[in-house]
Write an enzyme that holds these catalytic residues in place. Sequence first.
Site, PDB file in Angstrom:
ATOM      1  N   LYS A  77       3.794   7.759   6.718  1.00 18.55           N
ATOM      2  CA  LYS A  77       3.889   8.485   5.455  1.00 18.55           C
ATOM      3  C   LYS A  77       4.325   9.912   5.765  1.00 18.55           C
ATOM      4  O   LYS A  77       3.893  10.486   6.781  1.00 18.55           O
ATOM      5  CB  LYS A  77       2.505   8.460   4.793  1.00 18.55           C
ATOM      6  CG  LYS A  77       2.422   9.106   3.422  1.00 18.55           C
ATOM      7  CD  LYS A  77       0.997   8.975   2.866  1.00 18.55           C
ATOM      8  CE  LYS A  77       0.861   9.523   1.459  1.00 18.55           C
ATOM      9  NZ  LYS A  77      -0.498   9.277   0.901  1.00 18.55           N
ATOM     10  N   SER A 152      -0.620   7.092  -3.608  1.00 21.21           N
ATOM     11  CA  SER A 152       0.549   7.858  -3.257  1.00 21.21           C
ATOM     12  C   SER A 152       1.293   7.330  -2.026  1.00 21.21           C
ATOM     13  O   SER A 152       2.431   7.708  -1.794  1.00 21.21           O
ATOM     14  CB  SER A 152       0.141   9.307  -2.976  1.00 21.21           C
ATOM     15  OG  SER A 152      -0.736   9.355  -1.865  1.00 21.21           O
ATOM     16  N   SER A 176      -5.119   5.992  -2.374  1.00 24.99           N
ATOM     17  CA  SER A 176      -3.686   5.993  -2.061  1.00 24.99           C
ATOM     18  C   SER A 176      -3.219   5.054  -0.952  1.00 24.99           C
ATOM     19  O   SER A 176      -2.013   4.919  -0.749  1.00 24.99           O
ATOM     20  CB  SER A 176      -3.237   7.411  -1.725  1.00 24.99           C
ATOM     21  OG  SER A 176      -2.999   8.115  -2.897  1.00 24.99           O
TER      22      SER A 176
HETATM   23  N1  GLN Z   1      -4.105   8.675  -7.415  1.00 29.66           N
HETATM   24  C1  GLN Z   1      -5.130   9.565  -6.988  1.00 29.66           C
HETATM   25  C2  GLN Z   1      -4.690  10.985  -7.251  1.00 29.66           C
HETATM   26  O1  GLN Z   1      -3.672  11.135  -7.829  1.00 29.66           O
HETATM   27  C3  GLN Z   1      -5.427   9.354  -5.545  1.00 29.66           C
HETATM   28  C4  GLN Z   1      -4.371   9.894  -4.677  1.00 29.66           C
HETATM   29  C5  GLN Z   1      -4.678   9.732  -3.210  1.00 29.66           C
HETATM   30  O2  GLN Z   1      -5.518   8.947  -2.807  1.00 29.66           O
HETATM   31  N2  GLN Z   1      -4.008  10.529  -2.409  1.00 29.66           N
HETATM   32  O3  GLN Z   1      -5.318  11.928  -6.903  1.00 29.66           O
END
Ligand code: GLN
Length: 484
Positions: A77, A152, A176
């Site tokens: 990532k 994400s 994410s």
């Molecule tokens: N979707 C969640 C957020 O927007 C979690 C994102 C993540 O785990 N980085 O914060």
Amino acid sequence: MHEWTLLEAAQKVRANEISSRELTRAVLERIERLNPAINAYITVLAEKAMRDAQSCDEALAKGLVRGPLHGVPVGLKDIFCTRGIRTTCGSRILQNFLPPYDAAVTEKIAASGAVLLGKQNMDEFAMGSSTETSCFGPTRNPWAIDRIPGGSSGGTAAAVAAGMCFAGVGTDTGGSIRQPASVCGVVGVKPTYGRVSRYGMIAFASSLDQGGAVARTVPDAAVMLSVIAGHDRRDSTSVDIPVPDYLAATEKSVKGMKVGLPREYFGAGGLDPAVRAAVEKALASLAEQGAEAVEISLPHTEFALSAYYILAPAEASSNLARYDGVRYGYRAETDGGLIEMMSKTRAQGFGAEVKRRIMIGTYALSAGYYEAYYGKAQKVRTLIRRDFESAFSKVDAILTPTAPTPAFRLGEKLADPLTMYLSDIFTIPCNLAGIPGISVPCGISPDGLPIGAQILGNHFREETLFTAAAAIERAIPLPRVAPL
Ligand code: GLN
């Protein structure tokens, strides 16, 4: 070739059945063909990967095996710093950032002998559930090109599902890794907070952020996690506990394992019937193999999302203060003074979701509101942690859906942040408590979209997760690569 598991690929390279160069070339060709449509990679390191593959082949010819992933191409990532290789975090503000050092995870991937294919797409600063907030454009779900890959770590999950790498490393602050794994039909594991070093992993909400593995099978995820896990003095929250043999855990039986079913996770209004049915099938498969289902309650679940959306933005607003155009990253052109330069840099460099979080977080931390919001959310966090403590005094693992629905359509939730936030309703409590969680494919919806089951365990009980997830994977065989 791209359908091989990570373990198969590693074994074949070691046995000289295929060279790292051939393997890497094949995956690079697949990336070249598929990436224009899927957009899983922000940066593809074609030449460097081929050079590294060659060096792996040369080493092997001398009898040298660098590590368990010798010669196998994988992805990262784009949140993990890579020395001299652009690291963007999906943001315009870091669009041309060349880190002067490697993240701990990057070092560990290199030490495992793996070949780095490139940097994978993600929501800007890991804020999102659909990989639509990336300034490099959205990633698409390889199972259905008009659908989101989750977020994400959507680029990583999509790349693994599309056979554009054998495995990858993502990060999980509120879901994410698990949510994109679920909607892309792959395995994603977020370990216990402190298990994987955060050194060189660009910070979003430091008390929740954790790196973890994305792979096509549970044993692959186990191997990948053992590669990246371990103590690191450069991360003060990294925990000095030996890394167990995760792979061995995938071969154990679930006989006698007590599996908790939290009623709060199954009563939720937004749970898609197909998801419920698939998770029930996963439960039945565990029961058939000798596990025992136990009804439990995690009474503070309903407050988790609200607490998270105070705590995560509060930490983010502080972490993101460093992007001011002075030290690194994007700097706006201006004739004005310092304040104007900083304001313009941040106004132009950050996208809408990131700005929203900075504003919410700054507000929640401001003098007059600190106790009412941040202080209160911290207390809720403690209650959620206690819910899990009490549950794990009765059960070994907890089974839930990973996401309330299969992949939704691109654009469907972009205009309404609250609806988007609900995508993580089942994954967020785990981060607040710092416990490990895994998502494993357990079914396909009537529309042909993958569904994942989530298994949660007590602190540092990743092995239990691998045992249970592997049992589900063996009982419910599903395609490993999306039918592209
Ligand atoms: N979707 C969640 C957020 O927007 C979690 C994102 C993540 O785990 N980085 O914060």
